[in-house]
Design a protein around this motif. Sequence first.
Motif, PDB file in Angstrom:
ATOM      1  N   ASP A   1      83.073  82.900  87.075  1.00  0.00           N
ATOM      2  CA  ASP A   1      83.790  83.758  85.904  1.00  0.00           C
ATOM      3  C   ASP A   1      82.732  84.443  84.679  1.00  0.00           C
ATOM      4  OD1 ASP A   1      86.147  83.658  87.075  1.00  0.00           O
ATOM      5  OD2 ASP A   1      86.938  82.214  85.434  1.00  0.00           O
ATOM      6  N   TYR A   2      81.637  84.426  85.255  1.00  0.00           N
ATOM      7  CA  TYR A   2      80.566  84.907  84.416  1.00  0.00           C
ATOM      8  C   TYR A   2      79.325  86.139  85.332  1.00  0.00           C
ATOM      9  CZ  TYR A   2      75.963  84.788  82.062  1.00  0.00           C
ATOM     10  OH  TYR A   2      74.738  85.166  81.495  1.00  0.00           O
ATOM     11  N   THR A   3      79.221  87.164  84.473  1.00  0.00           N
ATOM     12  CA  THR A   3      78.435  88.209  84.943  1.00  0.00           C
ATOM     13  C   THR A   3      77.475  88.398  84.218  1.00  0.00           C
ATOM     14  OG1 THR A   3      79.945  89.694  84.058  1.00  0.00           O
ATOM     15  CG2 THR A   3      80.574  89.352  86.420  1.00  0.00           C
ATOM     16  N   PRO A   4      76.112  87.971  84.775  1.00  0.00           N
ATOM     17  CA  PRO A   4      74.873  88.343  83.939  1.00  0.00           C
ATOM     18  C   PRO A   4      74.703  89.658  83.729  1.00  0.00           C
ATOM     19  CG  PRO A   4      74.505  86.843  85.719  1.00  0.00           C
ATOM     20  CD  PRO A   4      75.872  87.519  86.072  1.00  0.00           C
ATOM     21  N   SER A   5      74.204  89.774  82.190  1.00  0.00           N
ATOM     22  CA  SER A   5      73.768  91.114  81.857  1.00  0.00           C
ATOM     23  C   SER A   5      72.668  91.501  82.591  1.00  0.00           C
ATOM     24  CB  SER A   5      73.316  91.022  80.543  1.00  0.00           C
ATOM     25  OG  SER A   5      72.406  91.832  80.021  1.00  0.00           O
ATOM     26  N   ASN A   6      72.519  92.965  82.726  1.00  0.00           N
ATOM     27  CA  ASN A   6      71.144  93.428  83.420  1.00  0.00           C
ATOM     28  C   ASN A   6      69.862  93.297  82.570  1.00  0.00           C
ATOM     29  OD1 ASN A   6      72.591  94.521  85.710  1.00  0.00           O
ATOM     30  ND2 ASN A   6      73.041  96.431  84.887  1.00  0.00           N
ATOM     31  N   GLN A   7      70.110  93.007  81.491  1.00  0.00           N
ATOM     32  CA  GLN A   7      69.181  92.400  80.722  1.00  0.00           C
ATOM     33  C   GLN A   7      68.527  91.246  80.702  1.00  0.00           C
ATOM     34  OE1 GLN A   7      67.353  95.216  78.887  1.00  0.00           O
ATOM     35  NE2 GLN A   7      69.073  96.441  79.861  1.00  0.00           N
ATOM     36  N   GLU A   8      67.301  90.753  80.619  1.00  0.00           N
ATOM     37  CA  GLU A   8      67.027  89.231  80.735  1.00  0.00           C
ATOM     38  C   GLU A   8      67.641  88.653  80.046  1.00  0.00           C
ATOM     39  OE1 GLU A   8      62.974  88.379  81.005  1.00  0.00           O
ATOM     40  OE2 GLU A   8      63.268  86.312  80.691  1.00  0.00           O
ATOM     41  N   VAL A   9      68.188  87.445  80.436  1.00  0.00           N
ATOM     42  CA  VAL A   9      69.018  86.429  79.619  1.00  0.00           C
ATOM     43  C   VAL A   9      68.200  85.384  79.362  1.00  0.00           C
ATOM     44  CG1 VAL A   9      71.279  84.943  79.865  1.00  0.00           C
ATOM     45  CG2 VAL A   9      71.315  87.279  80.754  1.00  0.00           C
ATOM     46  N   ASP A  10      68.326  84.716  78.114  1.00  0.00           N
ATOM     47  CA  ASP A  10      67.693  83.429  77.771  1.00  0.00           C
ATOM     48  C   ASP A  10      68.624  82.422  78.266  1.00  0.00           C
ATOM     49  OD1 ASP A  10      66.528  81.606  76.383  1.00  0.00           O
ATOM     50  OD2 ASP A  10      66.977  81.816  74.397  1.00  0.00           O
ATOM     51  N   VAL A  11      68.072  82.033  79.329  1.00  0.00           N
ATOM     52  CA  VAL A  11      68.743  80.954  79.999  1.00  0.00           C
ATOM     53  C   VAL A  11      68.664  79.542  79.294  1.00  0.00           C
ATOM     54  CG1 VAL A  11      69.429  79.975  82.424  1.00  0.00           C
ATOM     55  CG2 VAL A  11      67.944  82.295  82.224  1.00  0.00           C
ATOM     56  N   THR A  12      67.941  79.225  78.447  1.00  0.00           N
ATOM     57  CA  THR A  12      67.746  78.223  77.658  1.00  0.00           C
ATOM     58  C   THR A  12      69.164  77.954  76.949  1.00  0.00           C
ATOM     59  OG1 THR A  12      66.603  79.055  75.824  1.00  0.00           O
ATOM     60  CG2 THR A  12      65.401  78.127  77.584  1.00  0.00           C
ATOM     61  N   ARG A  13      69.807  79.041  76.626  1.00  0.00           N
ATOM     62  CA  ARG A  13      70.876  78.830  75.446  1.00  0.00           C
ATOM     63  C   ARG A  13      71.852  78.186  76.426  1.00  0.00           C
ATOM     64  NH1 ARG A  13      74.581  83.097  76.222  1.00  0.00           N
ATOM     65  NH2 ARG A  13      73.738  85.024  77.437  1.00  0.00           N
ATOM     66  N   PHE A  14      71.870  78.119  77.844  1.00  0.00           N
ATOM     67  CA  PHE A  14      72.979  77.400  78.593  1.00  0.00           C
ATOM     68  C   PHE A  14      72.931  76.112  78.578  1.00  0.00           C
ATOM     69  CE2 PHE A  14      72.808  81.823  80.491  1.00  0.00           C
ATOM     70  CZ  PHE A  14      73.920  82.199  80.186  1.00  0.00           C
ATOM     71  N   ILE A  15      71.670  75.565  78.243  1.00  0.00           N
ATOM     72  CA  ILE A  15      71.373  74.078  78.454  1.00  0.00           C
ATOM     73  C   ILE A  15      72.407  73.336  77.528  1.00  0.00           C
ATOM     74  CG2 ILE A  15      69.721  72.201  78.114  1.00  0.00           C
ATOM     75  CD1 ILE A  15      67.451  73.926  79.226  1.00  0.00           C
ATOM     76  N   ASP A  16      72.932  72.110  77.972  1.00  0.00           N
ATOM     77  CA  ASP A  16      73.692  71.159  77.090  1.00  0.00           C
ATOM     78  C   ASP A  16      75.219  71.784  77.099  1.00  0.00           C
ATOM     79  OD1 ASP A  16      71.907  69.303  77.003  1.00  0.00           O
ATOM     80  OD2 ASP A  16      71.315  70.117  74.970  1.00  0.00           O
ATOM     81  N   ARG A  17      75.578  73.088  77.652  1.00  0.00           N
ATOM     82  CA  ARG A  17      76.917  73.408  77.391  1.00  0.00           C
ATOM     83  C   ARG A  17      77.778  72.727  78.665  1.00  0.00           C
ATOM     84  NH1 ARG A  17      77.668  80.179  76.898  1.00  0.00           N
ATOM     85  NH2 ARG A  17      79.899  79.484  76.930  1.00  0.00           N
ATOM     86  N   GLU A  18      78.719  72.803  78.143  1.00  0.00           N
ATOM     87  CA  GLU A  18      80.071  71.827  79.054  1.00  0.00           C
ATOM     88  C   GLU A  18      80.621  72.776  80.069  1.00  0.00           C
ATOM     89  OE1 GLU A  18      81.167  67.865  76.447  1.00  0.00           O
ATOM     90  OE2 GLU A  18      82.414  69.680  76.329  1.00  0.00           O
ATOM     91  N   VAL A  19      80.839  72.184  81.184  1.00  0.00           N
ATOM     92  CA  VAL A  19      81.162  72.885  82.399  1.00  0.00           C
ATOM     93  C   VAL A  19      82.395  72.062  83.076  1.00  0.00           C
ATOM     94  CG1 VAL A  19      79.430  74.653  82.870  1.00  0.00           C
ATOM     95  CG2 VAL A  19      79.533  72.433  83.897  1.00  0.00           C
ATOM     96  N   VAL A  20      83.396  72.963  83.662  1.00  0.00           N
ATOM     97  CA  VAL A  20      84.226  72.322  84.381  1.00  0.00           C
ATOM     98  C   VAL A  20      84.525  72.624  85.930  1.00  0.00           C
ATOM     99  CG1 VAL A  20      86.112  73.886  83.338  1.00  0.00           C
ATOM    100  CG2 VAL A  20      87.022  71.800  84.508  1.00  0.00           C
ATOM    101  N   PRO A  21      84.738  71.681  86.715  1.00  0.00           N
ATOM    102  CA  PRO A  21      84.577  72.378  88.117  1.00  0.00           C
ATOM    103  C   PRO A  21      85.798  73.134  88.468  1.00  0.00           C
ATOM    104  CG  PRO A  21      84.399  70.121  88.186  1.00  0.00           C
ATOM    105  CD  PRO A  21      84.639  70.507  86.559  1.00  0.00           C
TER     106      PRO A  21
END
Lengths: 504, 278
Positions: free
Chosen positions: A95-115
């Motif tokens: 449920d996530y479509t990355p932007s065509n621009q480079e994404v700062d992936v570090t901002r995803f660290i520590d985010r909670e996710v559900v299976p």
Amino acid sequence: MSEPITRRRILTDYRIRVAKCEQCGKQYFPPKSFCDVEGRHSKISHIEYFNDKGTIVSANIVRRPTNNFRYLDSLLTAVIAFDQGQIKIPGRITDYTPSNQEVDVTRFIDREVVPRFRRMFCDGESGQIYYSSLAFSFTDDYYSYQNYVIETPSNEELGKPGIVGYGVYIPKYRIKNTPDSGTGVEERTLPFADEDMVTFAVEAAKRALIHSASPSKLVTKCVVGSESNPYSVKPATSIITQALELGERFNDGFFTGGTSTQFACKAATDEFIDAVSLVTNPVFTDGGERTVMVIGSDNSQAAKNDPLDYSVGAGAAAFLFGARDVIATLDAFVTYSSDTSDFWRRDGQKYPKHGGRFTGEPSYFKHVLTATRRLMEKTKLKTCDIDYVGFHSPNIKFPITVAEKMRFNPEQYETGLIARWIGNLYSGSCPTALAAILDLAKPDERILITSYGSGAGSDAYLFTITEKIKDKRERSIPVINQIQSEHREYVTYETYRKWKEIGS
Amino acid sequence: MFAADSHEFYAGNTFPGLYASMMTRYLHDYGDQNGKCRETLAQIACKNHHHALSNQYAQFRRAITIDDVLNSPKVADPIRLLHCSPISDGAAAIILTRPELARRYTDTPIYIVGSQQATNDISLYSRNSLTEITTTTITVKNALNEANLTMDNVQLVEVHDCFTIEELLFLEDSGCFKKGKGWESIHESYSSFKGAKHIPFLCKGKELIVNSGGGLKADGHPVGATGIRQIVECFTQLVGKAGDHQVELDGELNTALTHNIGGTGAIANVHVLTKHLR
């Protein structure tokens, strides 16, 4: 992927099964039979993280996917930690479509996710479809986290059967019907590229279990109504049963049955009466308590630019039927059918055909009105005795016409007219309308629903709400909240067609 | 390119993607707000291309700039194309014999005084840390112990820089720099570079040449041949026959170290080479 490897992977990936050493506590994914620290004499137990939430340890955006994942232009993959970092597993963020621009992936660290139970890839056009729960979505996005807590059943005796829990899953992605299609459907849901009717069904049934707080091991039959099963031969119900562990587990299988049913859009509601009959049948319940899961799920099919292509939606509704702690008793039932060819899909054909204007008067209206009228006669109820009505909604005009002919007023029928925002969910249409009504209904209120399945037939049911609904309401995710979610995303017609085709 | 662990692969990950996850975590844990850490990971590529300019065997004998790296096509964010080594065709060979026999065949033998190998989980997600290659830490330590040397004695290293983040991790895991601090020293060394043929990194007060021929990044990465190619590079440097890209130090070049890994560090091989036996 070979069949033996597939089977092993199903056992580990559907429920994120992890081996844990009883002596030192070290965990292993994929599970193994001994502990690296304690040796071959270590005692290993298994735990599962299917109902837990994890945290992203690190991530990256793959811009050039492998052949299996080419259906996604780019994808976010991550290392996910569970149990405060005691175990890490690999995953794909869905449920996530990355932007065509480079994404700062570090901002995803520590985010909670559900299976999430999703498709991973397919072996070509005719090979197997691989599902897995190694797909995750952000808990602070569209799909929120809910824990599955089993509550001790009340002391009440097994009584009048009915619904003990329900759940609806409609996808995050939407398409607007602009310009106005004339159907009254303003916007519709569609599957993300890795969704299909099986994954919808799992999510809806998972929510129904959570809402019921009833043990999944009591489910002894799981029936899935659909007309978009990704397999012509292979039951969706066995996939759902394995993913949700429905029924008593034995030797990595389950003492649970079920079928994938087909009666166009009433494939699910047809089973409601069977469900309540079974849960009160001593042969079925074996002298104890048993429940039945009924799911209506569809990635509603329509050929490109067909009139249906402007009304079809995607999603599922699941109802758990039982005879204890019931939130709505099933009080009356009528079913009516005739061989009326208004809509069909020949074997091997990808899209349905339909009889155009013929689908209204001699088909939909005849069956829906006949079943509804007979139910009213049978129960000796007047329209004012009914608090809410819900009808199958191939568009908005048809159910309103039925309601008006039956002299129901907008206060009675508006709540169930959710197709305006999600489209026609085919087998899930009438069940989702019922769920939207259950979200609001109060004890002692009466609900009348009538489904319609082309070919053709209608099932009419009368439910009465019980006090138990108040206890369980906090565990439901109201349909209206999903419809109005601030996280919903709109796509173009081209993306809608592309994703819909993948999941069909 | 595939990820070796099947669960990583079936979750959609790729080989560059795994290194990208290591880079992401490194940037998160040790990076700065001004983008200097990201710049350093581009500088490593630029340095290796610069080293390859005078290496007649190098695959990419062309200079690149930091902007070239940071604007190259995205492969797996945050990794871009010029953070990656190529996959090359090539071969390398060495002749091995016992030290006491070596001078029968050459007047300039190079001695292997340390040779170590270590393995770890093939899957990145199973490791305790995503910013440390444990097999590197173990093999470097053991190989130097075997040679009775320390990193202070090493003047030249051939690092398995399949992605620039890997070169940075090596320099920290081998003890050249403190964990999380390596990029600052590299940035300073690169920025103060005045135009010599090699760009040394200032490590504990002394200069260390890393990937004198361009490394995997610019010399090339013929996968199975890479480990031997690294040995050949160190051999030719130690015997003074590296031609135009011969390392020039204030003192004699006597000790080199090669570092060759498999996967994302599931296996590491380290060799310590010396010109003179002590």
